[in-house]
Design a protein around this motif. Structure first.
Motif, PDB file in Angstrom:
ATOM      1  N   THR A   7     -21.954 -45.148  37.606  1.00  0.00           N
ATOM      2  CA  THR A   7     -22.551 -46.383  38.123  1.00  0.00           C
ATOM      3  C   THR A   7     -21.852 -47.619  37.573  1.00  0.00           C
ATOM      4  O   THR A   7     -22.160 -48.729  37.988  1.00  0.00           O
ATOM      5  N   GLU A   8     -20.910 -47.443  36.640  1.00  0.00           N
ATOM      6  CA  GLU A   8     -20.206 -48.584  36.048  1.00  0.00           C
ATOM      7  C   GLU A   8     -18.738 -48.568  36.461  1.00  0.00           C
ATOM      8  O   GLU A   8     -18.023 -47.602  36.231  1.00  0.00           O
ATOM      9  N   ARG A   9     -18.318 -49.673  37.066  1.00  0.00           N
ATOM     10  CA  ARG A   9     -16.954 -49.782  37.606  1.00  0.00           C
ATOM     11  C   ARG A   9     -15.889 -49.613  36.530  1.00  0.00           C
ATOM     12  O   ARG A   9     -14.839 -49.032  36.772  1.00  0.00           O
ATOM     13  N   ARG A  10     -16.175 -50.057  35.311  1.00  0.00           N
ATOM     14  CA  ARG A  10     -15.171 -50.007  34.240  1.00  0.00           C
ATOM     15  C   ARG A  10     -14.813 -48.577  33.838  1.00  0.00           C
ATOM     16  O   ARG A  10     -13.774 -48.354  33.222  1.00  0.00           O
ATOM     17  N   SER A  17     -10.378 -37.669  37.952  1.00  0.00           N
ATOM     18  CA  SER A  17     -11.020 -36.550  38.658  1.00  0.00           C
ATOM     19  C   SER A  17     -12.530 -36.797  38.662  1.00  0.00           C
ATOM     20  O   SER A  17     -13.131 -36.974  37.596  1.00  0.00           O
ATOM     21  N   VAL A  18     -13.113 -36.830  39.856  1.00  0.00           N
ATOM     22  CA  VAL A  18     -14.539 -37.147  39.992  1.00  0.00           C
ATOM     23  C   VAL A  18     -15.205 -36.234  41.030  1.00  0.00           C
ATOM     24  O   VAL A  18     -14.534 -35.558  41.803  1.00  0.00           O
ATOM     25  N   SER A  19     -16.532 -36.249  41.011  1.00  0.00           N
ATOM     26  CA  SER A  19     -17.326 -35.647  42.089  1.00  0.00           C
ATOM     27  C   SER A  19     -18.095 -36.778  42.749  1.00  0.00           C
ATOM     28  O   SER A  19     -18.729 -37.584  42.058  1.00  0.00           O
ATOM     29  N   ILE A  20     -17.998 -36.848  44.082  1.00  0.00           N
ATOM     30  CA  ILE A  20     -18.682 -37.907  44.817  1.00  0.00           C
ATOM     31  C   ILE A  20     -19.685 -37.292  45.788  1.00  0.00           C
ATOM     32  O   ILE A  20     -19.600 -36.109  46.119  1.00  0.00           O
ATOM     33  N   VAL A  21     -20.629 -38.110  46.228  1.00  0.00           N
ATOM     34  CA  VAL A  21     -21.523 -37.712  47.314  1.00  0.00           C
ATOM     35  C   VAL A  21     -21.114 -38.529  48.535  1.00  0.00           C
ATOM     36  O   VAL A  21     -21.016 -39.753  48.477  1.00  0.00           O
ATOM     37  N   GLN A  26     -25.839 -37.481  51.456  1.00  0.00           N
ATOM     38  CA  GLN A  26     -26.776 -38.149  50.545  1.00  0.00           C
ATOM     39  C   GLN A  26     -28.135 -37.465  50.508  1.00  0.00           C
ATOM     40  O   GLN A  26     -28.753 -37.382  49.460  1.00  0.00           O
ATOM     41  N   ARG A  27     -28.595 -36.942  51.635  1.00  0.00           N
ATOM     42  CA  ARG A  27     -29.896 -36.273  51.671  1.00  0.00           C
ATOM     43  C   ARG A  27     -29.898 -34.988  50.851  1.00  0.00           C
ATOM     44  O   ARG A  27     -30.865 -34.690  50.164  1.00  0.00           O
ATOM     45  N   THR A  28     -28.803 -34.232  50.928  1.00  0.00           N
ATOM     46  CA  THR A  28     -28.735 -32.948  50.227  1.00  0.00           C
ATOM     47  C   THR A  28     -28.209 -33.099  48.806  1.00  0.00           C
ATOM     48  O   THR A  28     -28.472 -32.246  47.958  1.00  0.00           O
ATOM     49  N   THR A  47     -26.219 -49.145  41.298  1.00  0.00           N
ATOM     50  CA  THR A  47     -27.219 -48.153  40.896  1.00  0.00           C
ATOM     51  C   THR A  47     -27.004 -46.780  41.525  1.00  0.00           C
ATOM     52  O   THR A  47     -27.357 -45.771  40.935  1.00  0.00           O
ATOM     53  N   HIS A  48     -26.414 -46.712  42.715  1.00  0.00           N
ATOM     54  CA  HIS A  48     -26.210 -45.424  43.392  1.00  0.00           C
ATOM     55  C   HIS A  48     -24.836 -44.835  43.128  1.00  0.00           C
ATOM     56  O   HIS A  48     -24.516 -43.765  43.639  1.00  0.00           O
ATOM     57  N   GLY A  49     -24.030 -45.521  42.354  1.00  0.00           N
ATOM     58  CA  GLY A  49     -22.683 -45.046  42.045  1.00  0.00           C
ATOM     59  C   GLY A  49     -21.627 -45.942  42.664  1.00  0.00           C
ATOM     60  O   GLY A  49     -21.841 -46.545  43.715  1.00  0.00           O
TER      61      GLY A  49
END
Length: 67
Positions: A7-10, A17-21, A26-28, A47-49
């Motif tokens: 949730t923090e840009r910095r 390497s990340v995991s995104i929705v 978003q529902r699942t 707040t949502h990433g």
């Protein structure tokens, strides 16, 4: 080791390497793994990433940062 917050840009930069929705997941809450190409959110915190574009071209909000 502290957990980096998606949730923090910095905490997010190119090549990470990340995991995104994805919007359609978003529902699942299904996560998609990839490497950050571009950081799209301009605000320092969301707040949502933080929204990113992966090298694959997919766009979503960061939920997990892999260290």
């Amino acid at each position: 080791m502290t957990e980096l917050s998606g949730t923090e840009r910095r905490n997010i930069r190119q090549g990470l390497s990340v995991s995104i929705v994805l919007k359609q997941d978003q529902r699942t809450g299904k996560l998609t793994d990839g490497i950050v190409k571009d950081v799209l959110t301009k605000a320092p915190v969301h707040t949502h990433g933080i929204k990113v574009r992966l090298e694959s071209g997919l766009v979503g909000r960061v939920k997990v940062i892999h260290t």
